[in-house]
Scaffold this active site. Structure first.
Site, PDB file in Angstrom:
ATOM      1  N   GLU A  98       0.863  -1.085   0.462  1.00 58.94           N
ATOM      2  CA  GLU A  98       0.194   0.417   0.105  1.00 58.94           C
ATOM      3  C   GLU A  98       0.849   0.957   0.196  1.00 58.94           C
ATOM      4  O   GLU A  98       1.370   2.027   1.082  1.00 58.94           O
ATOM      5  CB  GLU A  98      -0.845   0.410   0.809  1.00 58.94           C
ATOM      6  CG  GLU A  98      -1.658  -1.290   1.333  1.00 58.94           C
ATOM      7  CD  GLU A  98      -3.018  -0.986   0.748  1.00 58.94           C
ATOM      8  OE1 GLU A  98      -4.353  -1.953   0.028  1.00 58.94           O
ATOM      9  OE2 GLU A  98      -3.266   0.135  -0.681  1.00 58.94           O
ATOM     10  N   CYS A 140      -1.717   9.422   2.445  1.00 62.77           N
ATOM     11  CA  CYS A 140      -2.044   8.965   0.916  1.00 62.77           C
ATOM     12  C   CYS A 140      -2.704   9.162  -0.431  1.00 62.77           C
ATOM     13  O   CYS A 140      -2.534   8.616  -1.610  1.00 62.77           O
ATOM     14  CB  CYS A 140      -1.480   7.507   0.900  1.00 62.77           C
ATOM     15  SG  CYS A 140      -2.853   6.894   1.433  1.00 62.77           S
TER      16      CYS A 140
HETATM   17  O1  TXE Z   1       8.151   6.020   4.675  1.00 63.63           O
HETATM   18  P1  TXE Z   1       8.863   4.574   4.260  1.00 63.63           P
HETATM   19  P2  TXE Z   1       8.135   6.737   5.473  1.00 63.63           P
HETATM   20  C1  TXE Z   1       5.447   7.886   1.885  1.00 63.63           C
HETATM   21  C2  TXE Z   1       5.032   9.927   1.861  1.00 63.63           C
HETATM   22  C3  TXE Z   1       6.631   9.439   2.392  1.00 63.63           C
HETATM   23  C4  TXE Z   1       7.732   8.799   2.392  1.00 63.63           C
HETATM   24  C5  TXE Z   1       8.516   8.914   3.221  1.00 63.63           C
HETATM   25  O2  TXE Z   1       5.460  10.148   0.292  1.00 63.63           O
HETATM   26  O3  TXE Z   1       7.233  10.780   2.595  1.00 63.63           O
HETATM   27  O4  TXE Z   1       5.961   7.500   2.267  1.00 63.63           O
HETATM   28  O5  TXE Z   1       8.061   8.521   4.411  1.00 63.63           O
HETATM   29  C6  TXE Z   1       9.281   1.016   7.965  1.00 63.63           C
HETATM   30  N1  TXE Z   1      12.719  -2.812   5.682  1.00 63.63           N
HETATM   31  N2  TXE Z   1       4.331   7.459   2.415  1.00 63.63           N
HETATM   32  O6  TXE Z   1       9.818   7.655   5.111  1.00 63.63           O
HETATM   33  O7  TXE Z   1      10.065   4.543   4.417  1.00 63.63           O
HETATM   34  C7  TXE Z   1       9.148   2.074   8.516  1.00 63.63           C
HETATM   35  O8  TXE Z   1      10.434   1.842   9.598  1.00 63.63           O
HETATM   36  C8  TXE Z   1      11.184  -2.403   5.911  1.00 63.63           C
HETATM   37  C9  TXE Z   1       3.179   7.653   2.178  1.00 63.63           C
HETATM   38  O9  TXE Z   1       7.563   7.022   6.993  1.00 63.63           O
HETATM   39  O10 TXE Z   1       8.300   3.747   3.561  1.00 63.63           O
HETATM   40  C10 TXE Z   1       7.984   1.992   8.782  1.00 63.63           C
HETATM   41  O11 TXE Z   1       7.479   1.520   9.633  1.00 63.63           O
HETATM   42  N3  TXE Z   1      11.130  -1.751   6.427  1.00 63.63           N
HETATM   43  C11 TXE Z   1       2.635   5.792   2.416  1.00 63.63           C
HETATM   44  C12 TXE Z   1       7.606   2.291   7.318  1.00 63.63           C
HETATM   45  O12 TXE Z   1       8.445   0.906   6.150  1.00 63.63           O
HETATM   46  C13 TXE Z   1      10.635  -0.337   5.955  1.00 63.63           C
HETATM   47  C14 TXE Z   1       2.216   6.396   3.883  1.00 63.63           C
HETATM   48  C15 TXE Z   1       6.839   3.223   6.058  1.00 63.63           C
HETATM   49  O13 TXE Z   1       8.417   3.827   6.183  1.00 63.63           O
HETATM   50  C16 TXE Z   1      12.602  -0.172   5.607  1.00 63.63           C
HETATM   51  C17 TXE Z   1       4.289   6.964   4.194  1.00 63.63           C
HETATM   52  C18 TXE Z   1      12.911  -1.565   5.287  1.00 63.63           C
HETATM   53  N4  TXE Z   1      14.158  -1.773   4.588  1.00 63.63           N
HETATM   54  C19 TXE Z   1       4.845   7.004   3.775  1.00 63.63           C
HETATM   55  N5  TXE Z   1      12.466   0.875   5.645  1.00 63.63           N
HETATM   56  C20 TXE Z   1       0.956   5.753   2.534  1.00 63.63           C
HETATM   57  N6  TXE Z   1       0.794   5.674   1.506  1.00 63.63           N
HETATM   58  O14 TXE Z   1       0.519   6.117   3.469  1.00 63.63           O
HETATM   59  C21 TXE Z   1      11.846   1.424   6.554  1.00 63.63           C
HETATM   60  N7  TXE Z   1      10.337   0.966   6.834  1.00 63.63           N
END
Ligand code: TXE
Length: 521
Positions: free
Chosen positions: A234, A268
Site C-alpha cells: 500500500e 496517501c
Molecule cells: O515511509 P517509509 P516514510 C510516503 C510519503 C512519505 C514517504 C516516506 O511520501 O514522505 O513515503 O515516509 C519501515 N524494510 N508515505 O519514510 O520509509 C519504516 O520503519 C522494512 C506514503 O515514513 O516507507 C516504517 O515503519 N521496513 C504512505 C514503514 O516502513 C522498513 C504512508 C514506512 O516507512 C524499511 C507513509 C525496510 N528496509 C509514507 N525501511 C501511504 N501510502 O500512506 C523503513 N521501513
C-alpha cells in the site's frame, strides 16, 4: 544502532518519551512466539475470533477520547481527526466484518461442470500463518490496526512494526490487544526503524503487509522474494481531482481543501493534482482562495482544522516541492511557506501554472499543497491524470452522476469518488489499494480477508465405481476417449453418454479378465 527511539512533539518539538528499539534477535523471538500461538488462534472458529476482537470496540467506544489524545500527541493531528479517521475506523471495520467474515471465510460449494459427472466442487480458505505488518506514520493507528485485525479475523497471528516516527500509536495497539483473551504471542508489537522492519522481513513470516513509500516497498518486496512469500504493498499516491465545467464549484472547492489538507495533506489518497476545465478555472481559483483562507492551523489543543507535518523530513519535502515549482514558473497564490512558530507547521498553499515536469506534480508531496492545472477538456484531464506513475485514488466533480461514473471507469487507479473525496477509504465494504507505483493487493471489504488466507479447491467423488472412464488401462479406449472429449467440449453431453458407457464397460471387462487370471498380478 541507537537502542531507543526518541519521540519528539510535532507541535512543540519537545522530547516526549523514549522507546526501546527491538533488537534483531528479539524480532526473531517475537515471530516465533507468534508462530507458537498460531495453532491455538487459528483453531478457534471465526465467530469466536470475532467475539474476542469485538471487545476492542467496547474499549474504544468507552475510552476513545483518551486514546485519541495520545494519537494527537504522537502526530500533532487535530483531536477530531484522531477520533474519526484513526480510532473510529476500528469499530466500523469490526462491525462490518462481524457479519461478513463468517460468510466470506466458510467453505462454499460451487457448480461442477457437467463433464465431471457425479463430482462435487468446493472452495475453502485457510490462514497463512504469521503475518508481518509494517505501518507508516501518517495514520499510525488506523493503518496498523485495520490490517492487523483483518489478518487476525482470517486466523493468522501478527507481528506489528509501527513507524519509528509514531511509536506512541504502536504502544496503544500493544495495550489494546493486551486487554483481549488471546493465546500468548497472537499479536506481537516490535518497535524500531527500517532496520527493525528489515529484520521482520527476513524473519520466518508467511506474508508481509506493508504501507509506506515506494522506495521502501521495493525493499520489502525484494526481501520477500528471498523466501518467497506474498506481500501487499500500500504505497503512495498523486491523486487527481477532475473539476468539470458543470460541477458544483463551491462543493468542489470545499472538497479540494478538505481532501488536500486533511491530516496536513499526509494521506496517501490526498488530493495532489487538480485539473479544472478552462471555462470555470478563474471562478474555481477564487473559491479555493476563500476556502483556504478559512482553514485554521494549529496544535490539537487549539481547535484547529489542520495540524503540523509529522516530522521535519516531510516539511523539507514540501518546502522543496514548492521552491522548485516556483523556480520553474508556478505561481503561489496562497501560502507557500512554513509558519513562524515552533513545530513543523506549513501554510495551506495554492499553486497555479503547475506543469507535469515539476516535482510537485511528479512526486508525492504529502503536504498541504494544492497544485492546479487548467485543461481545455475532460478528455485532456483524464489523459493527464492517467499519465502518471501513481494510481491510487481520484475524484470527478460533475452535476451529471452518470457522466461521473463513465469518467471514473476511464481512470487508471484503485478508487474513484464522484463529487466526493477520501471517504471511500473509510467504507469497509469497498476494497482499497493501488495500481502502478501505488502498489498492489487489496484490503477492506471481502478482499481484506481473502488477502490474508490461502485458497483451496476441493473436489469430491463417490467411491462406488471401481474406476474412472479415463483411468488406466488405455488399451482399446483411445477412440471413445477422444469422442467423449469432442462431445463434452462441444456441449453435446448426452451424446457423450454412449462412449462413456463403452469406456466403463472396457474397464469392467479388463477387471473381470484380471480376476480370472490365476496370478491376478
Ligand atoms: O515511509 P517509509 P516514510 C510516503 C510519503 C512519505 C514517504 C516516506 O511520501 O514522505 O513515503 O515516509 C519501515 N524494510 N508515505 O519514510 O520509509 C519504516 O520503519 C522494512 C506514503 O515514513 O516507507 C516504517 O515503519 N521496513 C504512505 C514503514 O516502513 C522498513 C504512508 C514506512 O516507512 C524499511 C507513509 C525496510 N528496509 C509514507 N525501511 C501511504 N501510502 O500512506 C523503513 N521501513
Amino acid at each position: 544502532m541507537a537502542d531507543v527511539i526518541t519521540k519528539t512533539s510535532p507541535v512543540s518539538g519537545e522530547k516526549l518519551a523514549e522507546f526501546p528499539i527491538t533488537a534483531p534477535e528479539e524480532v526473531e523471538a517475537a515471530v516465533s512466539r507468534a508462530r507458537q500461538a498460531f495453532a491455538a488462534w487459528s483453531a478457534r472458529p471465526v465467530e469466536q475470533r470475532l467475539a474476542t476482537l469485538m471487545k476492542l470496540q467496547v474499549e474504544i467506544l468507552a475510552r476513545g477520547e483518551d486514546y485519541a489524545a495520545r494519537i494527537s500527541q504522537d502526530t500533532g493531528k487535530p483531536l477530531v481527526d484522531s477520533l474519526l479517521t484513526e480510532l473510529m475506523s476500528i469499530p466500523l471495520f469490526l462491525s462490518h466484518y462481524r457479519k461478513l467474515a463468517p460468510k466470506v471465510l466458510r467453505r462454499r460449494k460451487v457448480a461442477t461442470p457437467l463433464y465431471f459427472p457425479g463430482k462435487k466442487s468446493y472452495i475453502e480458505y485457510f490462514p497463512m500463518g504469521v503475518v508481518g505488518v509494517i505501518s507508516p506514520w501518517n495514520f499510525p493507528f488506523q493503518l496498523s490496526m485495520v490490517p492487523v485485525i483483518s489478518a487476525l479475523i482470517a486466523g493468522n497471528t501478527v507481528v506489528l512494526k509501527p513507524s519509528e516516527l509514531t511509536p506512541i500509536s504502536g504502544e496503544i495497539a500493544r495495550e489494546l490487544f493486551g486487554l483481549l483473551d488471546l493465546p500468548a504471542g497472537t499479536v506481537e508489537v516490535i518497535q524500531g526503524d527500517g532496520r527493525t522492519g528489515a529484520a521482520l522481513c527476513r524473519a520466518e513470516v508467511d506474508k508481509i503487509f506493508f504501507t509506506g513509500s515506494v522506495a521502501t516497498g521495493r525493499k520489502v518486496m525484494a526481501a520477500a522474494a528471498d523466501k518467497p512469500i506474498p506481500v501487499e504493498l500500500e504505497l503512495g499516491g498523486k491523486d487527481a481531482m477532475i473539476v468539470c465545467a458543470d460541477a458544483n464549484l463551491l462543493r468542489a472547492a470545499k472538497g479540494a481543501v478538505w481532501g488536500g489538507l486533511l491530516n496536513c495533506g499526509q494521506v496517501c489518497t490526498s488530493v495532489e493534482r487538480i485539473f479544472v476545465e478552462s471555462a470555470v478555472f478563474e471562478r474555481f481559483v477564487e473559491l479555493l482562495e476563500q476556502e483556504l483562507a478559512a482553514v485554521r492551523v494549529g496544535g490539537p489543543d487549539e481547535r484547529a482544522d489542520m495540524g503540523p507535518l509529522v516530522f521535519a523530513g516531510q516539511l523539507e519535502t514540501v518546502e522543496r516541492h514548492v521552491r522548485e515549482a516556483r523556480a520553474a514558473g508556478a505561481r503561489v497564490v496562497a501560502g507557500g511557506e512554513r509558519l513562524d512558530r515552533p513545530g513543523q507547521f506549513y501554510a495551506p498553499t495554492l499553486l497555479l501554472d503547475v506543469t507535469p515536469e515539476m516535482s510537485v506534480y511528479r512526486e508525492e508531496t504529502f503536504g498541504p499543497v494544492l497544485p492546479l492545472i487548467r485543461v481545455d477538456s475532460v478528455d485532456e484531464a483524464i489523459r493527464l491524470a492517467n499519465a502518471h506513475s501513481f494510481g491510487l485514488t481520484a475524484s470527478v466533480w460533475t452535476a451529471d452522476r452518470a457522466r461521473g461514473l463513465s469518467i471514473a471507469s476511464r481512470l487508471e487507479c484503485g478508487q474513484v469518488m464522484v463529487n466526493d473525496v477520501l471517504s471511500s477509504v473509510g467504507n469497509p465494504a469497498l476494497p482499497f489499494g493501488g495500481v502502478k507505483s501505488s502498489g498492489f493487493g487489496r484490503y477492506h471489504g471481502p478482499d481484506g480477508l481473502l488477502t490474508f488466507v490461502h485458497t483451496k479447491a476441493i473436489m469430491v467423488s463417490g467411491d462406488k465405481a471401481a474406476s474412472e472412464p479415463f483411468w488406466f488401462p488405455y488399451e482399446k479406449k483411445y477412440a471413445d476417449m477422444l469422442e467423449t472429449f469432442r462431445f463434452m467440449l462441444g456441449g453435446k453431453l448426452l451424446k457423450a453418454l454412449g462412449p462413456l458407457r463403452r469406456l466403463n464397460r472396457i474397464n469392467a471387462e479388463a477387471q473381470a479378465a484380471r480376476e480370472r487370471r490365476p496370478d491376478k498380478g
